[in-house]
Design a protein around this motif. Structure first.
Motif, mmCIF file in Angstrom:
data_model
loop_
_atom_site.group_PDB
_atom_site.id
_atom_site.type_symbol
_atom_site.label_atom_id
_atom_site.label_comp_id
_atom_site.label_asym_id
_atom_site.label_seq_id
_atom_site.Cartn_x
_atom_site.Cartn_y
_atom_site.Cartn_z
ATOM 1 N N UNK A 1 0.832 -1.205 0.000
ATOM 2 C CA UNK A 1 0.000 0.000 0.000
ATOM 3 C C UNK A 1 0.866 1.253 0.000
ATOM 4 N N UNK B 1 3.622 1.615 -1.273
ATOM 5 C CA UNK B 1 4.261 1.777 -2.585
ATOM 6 C C UNK B 1 3.250 2.192 -3.658
ATOM 7 N N UNK C 1 -3.884 5.815 2.274
ATOM 8 C CA UNK C 1 -2.467 5.469 2.455
ATOM 9 C C UNK C 1 -1.731 5.282 1.126
ATOM 10 N N UNK C 2 -2.408 4.642 0.141
ATOM 11 C CA UNK C 2 -1.682 4.327 -1.098
ATOM 12 C C UNK C 2 -1.462 5.539 -1.996
ATOM 13 N N UNK D 1 4.971 7.683 0.149
ATOM 14 C CA UNK D 1 5.978 7.659 1.207
ATOM 15 C C UNK D 1 6.732 6.331 1.116
ATOM 16 N N UNK E 1 8.584 3.370 2.799
ATOM 17 C CA UNK E 1 8.572 2.795 4.156
ATOM 18 C C UNK E 1 9.540 1.625 4.259
ATOM 19 N N UNK F 1 8.048 -8.880 -0.538
ATOM 20 C CA UNK F 1 7.006 -9.745 -1.101
ATOM 21 C C UNK F 1 7.608 -11.122 -1.355
ATOM 22 N N UNK G 1 8.263 -3.008 -7.746
ATOM 23 C CA UNK G 1 6.830 -3.021 -7.420
ATOM 24 C C UNK G 1 6.210 -1.624 -7.416
ATOM 25 N N UNK G 2 6.863 -0.697 -6.730
ATOM 26 C CA UNK G 2 6.345 0.671 -6.627
ATOM 27 C C UNK G 2 6.300 1.356 -7.987
ATOM 28 N N UNK H 1 3.279 0.193 -9.902
ATOM 29 C CA UNK H 1 2.060 0.873 -9.464
ATOM 30 C C UNK H 1 1.958 2.267 -10.072
ATOM 31 N N UNK H 2 3.115 2.842 -10.390
ATOM 32 C CA UNK H 2 3.119 4.178 -10.982
ATOM 33 C C UNK H 2 2.982 4.128 -12.496
ATOM 34 N N UNK I 1 13.773 -0.768 -2.425
ATOM 35 C CA UNK I 1 12.371 -0.732 -2.838
ATOM 36 C C UNK I 1 11.715 0.587 -2.426
ATOM 37 N N UNK I 2 12.100 1.089 -1.236
ATOM 38 C CA UNK I 2 11.522 2.345 -0.761
ATOM 39 C C UNK I 2 12.128 3.540 -1.490
ATOM 40 N N UNK J 1 11.240 4.625 -5.690
ATOM 41 C CA UNK J 1 10.082 5.436 -6.099
ATOM 42 C C UNK J 1 10.338 6.926 -5.861
#
Lengths: 262, 352
Positions: free
Chosen positions: A166, A168, B73-74, B78, B80, B88, B99-100, B103-104, B147-148, B151
């Motif tokens: 979430x 991400x 939240x999504x 941010x 994290x 995952x 992954x991030x 999503x973008x 991963x954080x 993005x």
């Protein structure tokens, strides 16, 4: 170091083992008996009772119905059970502790009572078609397995993985489908198999819910036994057992049987 | 694209229990601020509020110009990093990092290129095709960090990211986190219960207790000049001696302890001294001597610290810890005095 077993323990264990395994051999024996009635030990040997199954069309049609009911009923149970198991695990702290037990009730209520009340409410009052009623009944019957087995899988799922997705940028529903579900798939498959087998083998609920023209295999076996009492029943039972054993073998090979008991 | 994070008068509840009380916190653009405190102090709650996993009862959370308070939240954008890595399990290391980006809406080729570049930066290029289960704890946390970071979030948050790692790796990783955070100039909020970790990594540290920030300042200030008894005790001022002033003469102040011992303190060293105050000192800030002007004590258990002997010192008002020289071994039961070392003590407002 060697642990010595008490002789009495060995005797008791052997007796229990025999009690567990004996019916399987009795059915197997009875199925090949060359007599017109069910008997054990078998007299002679024949495979004609197996071929007889396929000559009686009622066995074929009820088998198909049973498979359909088991499939759709289990599917429906999972459709309700997976989100329920998810909610019960995800919000465990905030939900009252008795709530998860509600989903086990169908196991606790005698199946006869369950079947009767379903007939009373769904068949008579709502007037739903027989197939739909059977499907609903079986979904209710296997729901506890769906919730419990999927729940066991979710209990060891780390929900911070979901939060990571979430954070991400993955929306909650998509997160459930693409992150949570793939990680509990083993539990979902196990739940499906357990529920499917339970549904296929059910008598009590089906007894009340079957109606004109539509019956399930176990009910047909029952009817056939009342009428003929010949070894065909034993041979059908052997086939049902083989199906169950086959499914279990697949589970064992892919997931391990411990999966079903944890 | 560096922005500030502002928490304004945040109050939060779990059910009917209040977990944060009117908390305000401003993190400047590019700054790394740690929330430090024991479990249950509200530090993780604060992080989860900013992440959007919890909603405050009242107050606002702002990231730059953007009001995050009620955003899903999504959509908060941010980065994290979790204590238990939260990779995952069903995706390869590269797919975890990508992954991030997915999503973008980035295309596969660009995703792979950027994930690879990020893995290169955290030194895990050769692990891109592995599954997370095949990595060590330190490697997993590097993947989580990658991963954080990939993005390029305006805000990075760390929730006890090093607690599951062994001591040596912890030091390496915190240097690594600091390096990457500095290089990107990403505003960061770091949650930990480990004082050394917080002090070593942060621009500023907020010491929290019972849902409130007790003091927010640079580590050096917190360590040398705690603002209150809680922070003082937290950073190792084990001796808190309640005193009251009996006479003032120029810069010099005469004060007595509860049991009547008299001390002379200089306001040139300590700053203005109020009439009632607490003298806070670490054991090394109270010198144990056979005689002199100080607090009379009876020596108790002696322990050897390598650089000094430490004595438990009994007084009528309670026990203190003081350090004595290696050259003068004193025996338990002997009478001695505790002499405050001015540069290593500080004056706190009285609790009462």
């Amino acid at each position: 170091m060697r642990t010595t077993l008490h002789p009495a323990l060995i005797v008791i264990a052997s007796i229990i083992f025999i009690i567990l395994i004996a019916p399987l051999f009795i059915i197997l024996g009875a199925a090949v008996s060359d007599t017109n009635y069910l008997t054990f030990p078998p007299q002679g040997f024949t495979m004609r009772w197996f071929t007889n199954i396929f000559e009686i069309s009622a066995f074929r049609t009820t088998a198909i119905t049973s498979l359909q009911i088991a499939f759709f009923g289990t599917f429906l149970a999972l459709l309700i059970g997976i989100p329920a198991a998810y909610a019960l695990n995800r919000f465990r702290i905030r939900l009252p502790s008795w709530l998860s037990n509600v989903f086990v009730l169908p196991i606790l209520v005698p199946e006869i009572v369950l079947g009767f009340s379903l007939m009373k409410s769904v068949t008579i009052n709502l007037g739903l078609p027989v197939f739909a009623t059977l499907m609903l009944g079986h979904a209710l019957l296997v729901l506890p397995y769906a919730v419990r087995v999927v729940g066991a899988s979710l209990a060891s799922f780390d929900f911070s993985i979901e939060e990571a997705a979430i954070s991400l940028g993955c929306p909650p529903l998509k997160t459930f489908l693409t992150v949570v579900l793939p990680n509990i798939s083993a539990g979902v498959i196990a739940a499906f198999i357990l529920a499917f087998i339970t549904s296929i083998n059910d008598v009590s609920i089906s007894l009340f819910l079957t109606g004109p023209g539509i019956s399930t295999l176990p009910i047909q076996i029952l009817a056939h036994m009342e009428q003929f009492f010949d070894p065909t029943i034993a041979s059908v039972s052997v086939l049902l057992m083989l199906l169950t054993v086959g499914v279990m073998a697949i589970v064992e090979a892919t997931l391990g049987l411990t999966f079903l008991t944890k | 694209m560096t922005v500030s994070l502002t928490l304004d008068h945040i109050t939060a509840h779990y059910g009917s229990t209040q977990v944060l009380e009117d908390l305000s916190l401003a993190i400047k653009a590019g700054e790394l601020v740690s929330l430090l405190g024991s479990s249950g102090c509200g530090k993780t709650t604060t992080l989860r509020l900013v992440a959007g996993f919890l909603e405050p009862t009242s107050g606002t959370i702002r990231l730059g110009e953007r009001d995050l308070t009620r955003l899903a939240a999504h959509t908060r954008d941010i980065g994290l990093v979790f204590q238990n890595y939260a990779l995952f399990p069903h995706l390869s290391v590269r797919d975890n990092v990508a992954f991030g980006l997915k999503q973008r809406g980035l295309g596969a080729a660009e995703r792979t290129a950027r994930a690879n570049a990020m893995l290169e930066r955290v030194g895990l290029s050769s692990f891109a095709d592995r599954m997370p289960a095949a990595l060590s704890g330190g490697q997993k946390q590097r993947v989580a960090l990658a991963r954080a970071l990939v993005i390029e979030p305006p805000l990075l948050m760390f929730d006890e990211p090093l607690s599951n790692l062994d001591a040596k790796l912890r030091v390496d990783m915190r240097v690594e986190i600091r390096r990457l955070q500095r290089a990107n100039g990403t505003t960061s909020l770091y949650v930990t219960h480990d004082q050394e970790e917080a002090f070593s990594i942060s621009d500023r540290v907020a010491i929290m207790n019972a849902g409130k920030i007790m003091q927010l300042d640079r580590p050096e200030v917190l360590y040398q000049r705690p603002a209150n008894a809680f922070v003082a005790r937290f950073v190792g001022f084990e001796n808190l001696i309640a005193m009251s002033v009996t006479a003032r003469e120029g810069e010099m102040v005469t004060a007595v302890t509860q049991s009547g011992a008299t001390l002379q303190l200089s306001q040139t060293v300590f700053g203005a001294i109020p009439d009632r105050f607490v003298l806070a000192a670490r054991p090394e800030g109270l010198a144990v001597a056979r005689e002199g002007e100080g607090i009379p004590v009876t020596l108790g258990i002696r322990t050897y610290l390598g650089r000094a002997y430490q004595y438990q010192c009994a007084t009528a008002e309670g026990n203190y810890l003081g350090n004595g020289p290696l050259t003068d071994l004193m025996e338990p039961g002997a009478a001695a005095v505790l002499i405050p070392v001015p540069e290593q003590c500080c004056i706190l407002p009285s609790d009462a």
